[in-house]
Design a protein around this motif. Structure first.
Motif, PDB file in Angstrom:
ATOM      1  N   LYS A 230     -99.228 -43.849 -32.496  1.00 38.45           N
ATOM      2  CA  LYS A 230     -99.873 -44.591 -33.652  1.00 38.45           C
ATOM      3  C   LYS A 230    -101.431 -45.068 -33.191  1.00 38.45           C
ATOM      4  O   LYS A 230    -101.662 -46.361 -32.877  1.00 38.45           O
ATOM      5  N   ALA A 231    -102.220 -44.268 -32.916  1.00 35.67           N
ATOM      6  CA  ALA A 231    -103.360 -44.581 -32.436  1.00 35.67           C
ATOM      7  C   ALA A 231    -104.370 -43.404 -33.039  1.00 35.67           C
ATOM      8  O   ALA A 231    -103.927 -42.174 -32.999  1.00 35.67           O
ATOM      9  N   CYS A 232    -105.510 -43.569 -33.079  1.00 32.33           N
ATOM     10  CA  CYS A 232    -106.392 -42.608 -33.592  1.00 32.33           C
ATOM     11  C   CYS A 232    -106.756 -42.023 -32.318  1.00 32.33           C
ATOM     12  O   CYS A 232    -107.022 -42.376 -31.215  1.00 32.33           O
ATOM     13  N   SER A 233    -106.840 -40.445 -32.489  1.00 35.35           N
ATOM     14  CA  SER A 233    -107.551 -39.657 -31.191  1.00 35.35           C
ATOM     15  C   SER A 233    -108.933 -39.425 -31.454  1.00 35.35           C
ATOM     16  O   SER A 233    -109.537 -39.141 -30.455  1.00 35.35           O
ATOM     17  N   ALA A 234    -109.551 -39.904 -32.282  1.00 32.44           N
ATOM     18  CA  ALA A 234    -111.072 -40.070 -32.801  1.00 32.44           C
ATOM     19  C   ALA A 234    -111.523 -41.369 -32.110  1.00 32.44           C
ATOM     20  O   ALA A 234    -111.001 -42.497 -32.552  1.00 32.44           O
ATOM     21  N   SER A 235    -112.432 -41.168 -31.279  1.00 32.17           N
ATOM     22  CA  SER A 235    -113.092 -42.550 -30.651  1.00 32.17           C
ATOM     23  C   SER A 235    -113.823 -43.347 -31.914  1.00 32.17           C
ATOM     24  O   SER A 235    -114.375 -42.693 -32.697  1.00 32.17           O
ATOM     25  N   GLY A 236    -113.519 -44.578 -31.630  1.00 34.22           N
ATOM     26  CA  GLY A 236    -114.194 -45.529 -32.318  1.00 34.22           C
ATOM     27  C   GLY A 236    -113.457 -45.724 -33.865  1.00 34.22           C
ATOM     28  O   GLY A 236    -114.024 -46.677 -34.625  1.00 34.22           O
ATOM     29  N   LEU A 237    -112.294 -45.255 -34.081  1.00 34.33           N
ATOM     30  CA  LEU A 237    -111.581 -45.532 -35.192  1.00 34.33           C
ATOM     31  C   LEU A 237    -110.293 -46.392 -34.950  1.00 34.33           C
ATOM     32  O   LEU A 237    -109.848 -46.020 -33.943  1.00 34.33           O
ATOM     33  N   ASN A 238    -109.913 -46.951 -35.718  1.00 34.94           N
ATOM     34  CA  ASN A 238    -108.691 -48.038 -35.695  1.00 34.94           C
ATOM     35  C   ASN A 238    -107.607 -47.502 -36.516  1.00 34.94           C
ATOM     36  O   ASN A 238    -107.859 -47.274 -37.734  1.00 34.94           O
ATOM     37  N   TYR A 239    -106.315 -47.485 -36.030  1.00 32.66           N
ATOM     38  CA  TYR A 239    -105.261 -46.868 -36.590  1.00 32.66           C
ATOM     39  C   TYR A 239    -105.054 -47.601 -38.039  1.00 32.66           C
ATOM     40  O   TYR A 239    -105.032 -46.668 -39.038  1.00 32.66           O
ATOM     41  N   GLU A 240    -104.869 -48.999 -38.078  1.00 39.29           N
ATOM     42  CA  GLU A 240    -104.325 -49.679 -39.084  1.00 39.29           C
ATOM     43  C   GLU A 240    -105.642 -49.570 -40.117  1.00 39.29           C
ATOM     44  O   GLU A 240    -105.198 -49.421 -41.422  1.00 39.29           O
ATOM     45  N   GLU A 241    -106.677 -49.751 -39.508  1.00 36.55           N
ATOM     46  CA  GLU A 241    -108.110 -49.593 -40.516  1.00 36.55           C
ATOM     47  C   GLU A 241    -107.991 -48.265 -41.337  1.00 36.55           C
ATOM     48  O   GLU A 241    -108.879 -47.970 -42.319  1.00 36.55           O
TER      49      GLU A 241
END
Length: 335
Positions: A214-225
């Protein structure tokens, strides 16, 4: 003597029939038989015989009891007196939607149920935004994190994917190393076919379903957002209703029973020449047309662009062949 002659003749016939049945589904002999029997399409060598186990996994991404899980009543939301064109192609109708133009590669994974769903979801977000919002809904997130949807690379339930989009949401993310959102697909494209390219052979891979994160692999991105959501899913099962739904809202997901001649498809309007069931497969319906008098659905597969018609198959339309029309699901995005 007369009885003996008859018995010998029957034995020869039986042995001949057995020989026909014994041809491997991917063999040159079986392909020749298919081309003798098929009236509207052509078969060819797409896979080596030793890839048969991998092929069966590729066409088994929809679990056998998927229809039992489909508890939605059939919807008929459209006025069927409306005009429907003889041909329609979502790629031409919405040329600026990148996802509409994209053909996926499910790799060595039975994730077709998730790919067909998120591909249609992505298309619909772009279409509902008048082709201004280029969003890929993450196959990775759906395939790995939806426990009610099934078993990831070992198959799933298409309808549950749309419920998951409605109730839980799916983050953004696109193709393998595509940099298209929060969580891109982590399974690399592989060489499904006999015309070898630089991709690794699928037969050399033994992927299992990746772990849910439950986390983004792309830096700078938020999972919930990064979550996207859909509205209430609908189940369509009638030709005109499906056509009108696609015209108005975009491509839809469907699934069908796969017979053992389907993997050899090359061109034309597919109609099974075999009754040998090998699995359930999910695809995206992107349009329709008529070829040499045969009505067809234009379907995007997920075996890369070097299978079929640049990754597409024309599938016979209007007779619910192999369940292609009775398993359609879709929903509008929440925008």
């Amino acid at each position: 003597m007369k009885c003996l002659g008859i018995c010998v003749a029957l034995s020869v016939i039986a042995l001949s029939a057995a020989a026909i049945l014994d041809f491997h589904p991917l063999s040159d002999e079986r392909i020749a038989q298919i081309n003798q029997k098929a009236k509207t399409w052509k078969a060819g060598k797409n896979f080596d015989i030793e890839d048969w186990a991998k092929v069966k996994r590729m066409v088994s991404g929809v679990l056998p009891d998927a229809r039992l899980k489909n508890k939605l009543p059939v919807s008929a939301p459209h006025d069927v007196t409306e005009d429907v064109p003889d041909t329609f192609d979502a790629r031409e109708q919405w040329p600026n939607c990148i996802s509409v133009q994209t053909v996926w590669d499910q790799s060595d994974c039975g994730s077709c149920w998730a790919i067909a769903a998120t591909a249609a979801m992505s298309d619909r977000i772009c279409i509902q935004s008048n082709q201004t919002k280029q969003v890929f809904v993450s196959v990775e997130d759906l395939n790995t994190c939806c426990s009610d949807c099934g078993f990831g690379c070992d198959g799933g339930y298409p309808l549950e994917a749309w419920y998951y989009w409605q109730n839980t949401g799916i983050v953004t993310g696109g193709l393998y190393q595509g940099n298209q959102g929060c969580k891109d697909y982590t399974l690399a494209p592989c060489e499904h076919h006999v015309d070898y390219t630089t991709r690794p052979q699928c037969s050399a891979l033994n992927y299992t379903t990746p772990a849910c994160t439950k986390a983004c692999s792309a830096s700078g991105l938020n999972y919930e957002e990064s979550l996207t959501f859909g509205q209430e899913p609908i189940n369509l099962a009638e030709e005109l209703q499906i056509q009108l739904e696609i015209i108005k809202s975009g491509p839809v997901e469907t699934s069908f029973d796969v017979m053992d001649d389907f993997p050899t498809y090359k061109s034309g309007v597919y109609e099974a020449t075999s009754s040998n069931y090998i699995g359930g497969h999910a695809v995206k319906i992107a349009g329709w047309g008529v070829e040499n008098g045969s009505k067809y659905w234009l379907i995007a597969n997920s075996w890369n662009t070097d299978w079929g018609l640049d990754g597409y198959v024309k599938f016979v339309r209007g007779i619910d062949h192999c369940g292609i029309e009775s398993n359609v699901v879709a929903a509008l995005p929440k925008v």
